[in-house]
Motif scaffolding. Structure first.
Motif, PDB file in Angstrom:
ATOM      1  N   ASP A 202       0.835  -1.197   0.000  1.00 52.81           N
ATOM      2  CA  ASP A 202       0.000   0.000   0.000  1.00 52.81           C
ATOM      3  C   ASP A 202       0.875   1.254   0.000  1.00 52.81           C
ATOM      4  O   ASP A 202       1.961   1.273   0.596  1.00 52.81           O
ATOM      5  N   ASP A 203       0.397   2.301  -0.635  1.00 48.93           N
ATOM      6  CA  ASP A 203       1.157   3.549  -0.697  1.00 48.93           C
ATOM      7  C   ASP A 203       1.491   4.086   0.685  1.00 48.93           C
ATOM      8  O   ASP A 203       2.550   4.679   0.898  1.00 48.93           O
ATOM      9  N   GLY A 204       0.595   3.857   1.631  1.00 52.06           N
ATOM     10  CA  GLY A 204       0.822   4.370   2.975  1.00 52.06           C
ATOM     11  C   GLY A 204       1.973   3.696   3.705  1.00 52.06           C
ATOM     12  O   GLY A 204       2.435   4.207   4.734  1.00 52.06           O
ATOM     13  N   LEU A 205       2.441   2.567   3.203  1.00 51.21           N
ATOM     14  CA  LEU A 205       3.528   1.848   3.858  1.00 51.21           C
ATOM     15  C   LEU A 205       4.894   2.127   3.250  1.00 51.21           C
ATOM     16  O   LEU A 205       5.906   1.670   3.778  1.00 51.21           O
ATOM     17  N   LEU A 206       4.926   2.845   2.148  1.00 52.21           N
ATOM     18  CA  LEU A 206       6.189   3.049   1.446  1.00 52.21           C
ATOM     19  C   LEU A 206       7.232   3.709   2.340  1.00 52.21           C
ATOM     20  O   LEU A 206       8.397   3.291   2.369  1.00 52.21           O
ATOM     21  N   GLU A 207       6.832   4.724   3.091  1.00 58.83           N
ATOM     22  CA  GLU A 207       7.774   5.417   3.964  1.00 58.83           C
ATOM     23  C   GLU A 207       8.220   4.525   5.120  1.00 58.83           C
ATOM     24  O   GLU A 207       9.393   4.521   5.499  1.00 58.83           O
ATOM     25  N   ALA A 208       7.291   3.731   5.667  1.00 56.71           N
ATOM     26  CA  ALA A 208       7.630   2.867   6.801  1.00 56.71           C
ATOM     27  C   ALA A 208       8.619   1.779   6.401  1.00 56.71           C
ATOM     28  O   ALA A 208       9.439   1.342   7.212  1.00 56.71           O
ATOM     29  N   LEU A 209       8.562   1.328   5.137  1.00 57.19           N
ATOM     30  CA  LEU A 209       9.454   0.265   4.691  1.00 57.19           C
ATOM     31  C   LEU A 209      10.875   0.768   4.462  1.00 57.19           C
ATOM     32  O   LEU A 209      11.833  -0.011   4.553  1.00 57.19           O
TER      33      LEU A 209
END
Length: 320
Positions: A202-209
């Motif tokens: 999901d786009d919302g997880l890109l930064e967390a990864l």
């Protein structure tokens, strides 16, 4: 024996033979020397999804996936020339394909039949392994072998290398039947991980990864230990921090392996699932194999970049 009894015996035997075939719990497929189906029982028709009488005349290869047919045809020809019975207990674990295209795990026992005078014949006894743990394991192994074979071919022969890199997570997610997969590579200064390719993220997880390269993050922990990591349930994980956003997104199980380039760890390849305890030893093996092949592609890319840079410098030298 009286003449009447001798006259009736062939009919009785033929009827008994037909009944034995039809009551068999396994599918029975009889083929001629050319690999054409000449007789089947009702169980075989149900297994492969054909209406009554529609399998007769088809090539036996039509019952296996397209990607296996060339090899299967060679094995069939070898068996017909060097026939010996193979019982179901020591039969072959294969993949069958139904008329609608769906694949399923099967075990096959083979038996040569008496020569009719003009051609040899053989009977294949087919058992559906779908309902069994053994069958699911065999089916998974076939799927993994096909993934590694296919990706290996691309890693060494594909001209568009970045296309291979971008396809890796999707192929992995499909083969492992998991929800997402990511390839994270270290930045040039090796301080943080950057998302190079992904599937199901999901786009919302890109930064967390895109985490820091420290042991208190999942990719940093994997690289620090330089070995695969299996997480049964992220909610109970305490070896590293920073995975709250991933847990909130529904991720539970994680499998991660290091990616090495010329002996140095340069990234992490992961698979994620919303189910707990999703990954097993066989999954680790296939992920490790793909991680190695990804490193082959990355090394090819670097080689091409060095070559292009050298050619550019040579061209500039000629201008001066």
């Amino acid at each position: 024996m009286c003449a009447a009894c001798r006259h009736e015996a062939p009919g009785i035997v033929k009827d008994l033979y037909r009944q034995l075939i039809e009551v068999s719990p396994d599918g029975i497929v009889v083929v001629d020397g050319r690999g054409r189906i000449i007789q089947v029982n009702a169980r075989a028709e149900r297994l492969f999804g054909y209406d009554e009488g529609r399998m007769v005349g088809l090539p036996l290869d039509s019952l296996v996936p397209q990607r296996f047919r060339a090899v299967h045809d060679k094995h069939r020809a070898h068996f017909m020339n060097h026939a010996n019975a193979r019982s179901m207990g020591i039969g072959m674990h294969l993949t069958g394909v139904r008329r609608d295209g769906t694949e399923f795990p099967i075990e096959v026992g083979l038996a040569p039949l008496a020569d009719t005078g003009d051609q040899s014949m053989a009977a294949a006894y087919v058992r559906d392994l779908s309902p069994t743990d053994r069958g699911q394991l065999a089916f998974k192994q076939v799927r993994y072998q096909e993934l590694v074979r296919r990706f290996s071919e691309e890693a060494f022969t594909e001209l568009h290398l970045e296309r291979v890199v971008q396809r890796a997570p999707r192929l992995l997610a499909d083969a492992l039947e998991c929800d997402a997969s990511e390839l994270l590579l270290l930045s040039r200064d090796r301080r943080e991980f950057q998302l190079r390719a992904s599937h199901g993220v999901d786009d919302g997880l890109l930064e967390a990864l895109c985490a820091a390269n420290t042991p208190d993050t999942l990719p940093g922990y994997v690289l620090a230990g330089n070995e695969p990591v299996v997480v049964d349930d992220l909610r109970a994980e305490s070896r590293w921090q920073g995975h709250a956003a991933v847990v909130e997104a529904g991720c539970r199980a994680v499998l991660a392996v290091p990616v090495q380039l010329r002996g140095q760890a340069v990234g992490v390849l992961t698979a994620r699932s919303c189910d707990v305890k999703r990954f097993a030893h066989g999954d680790v093996s296939v992920l490790t194999a793909i991680a190695y092949l990804v490193s082959v592609v990355l090394e090819r890319q670097q080689g091409e970049e060095r070559l292009a840079q050298g050619q550019k410098m040579e061209a500039l030298g000629q201008l001066t």
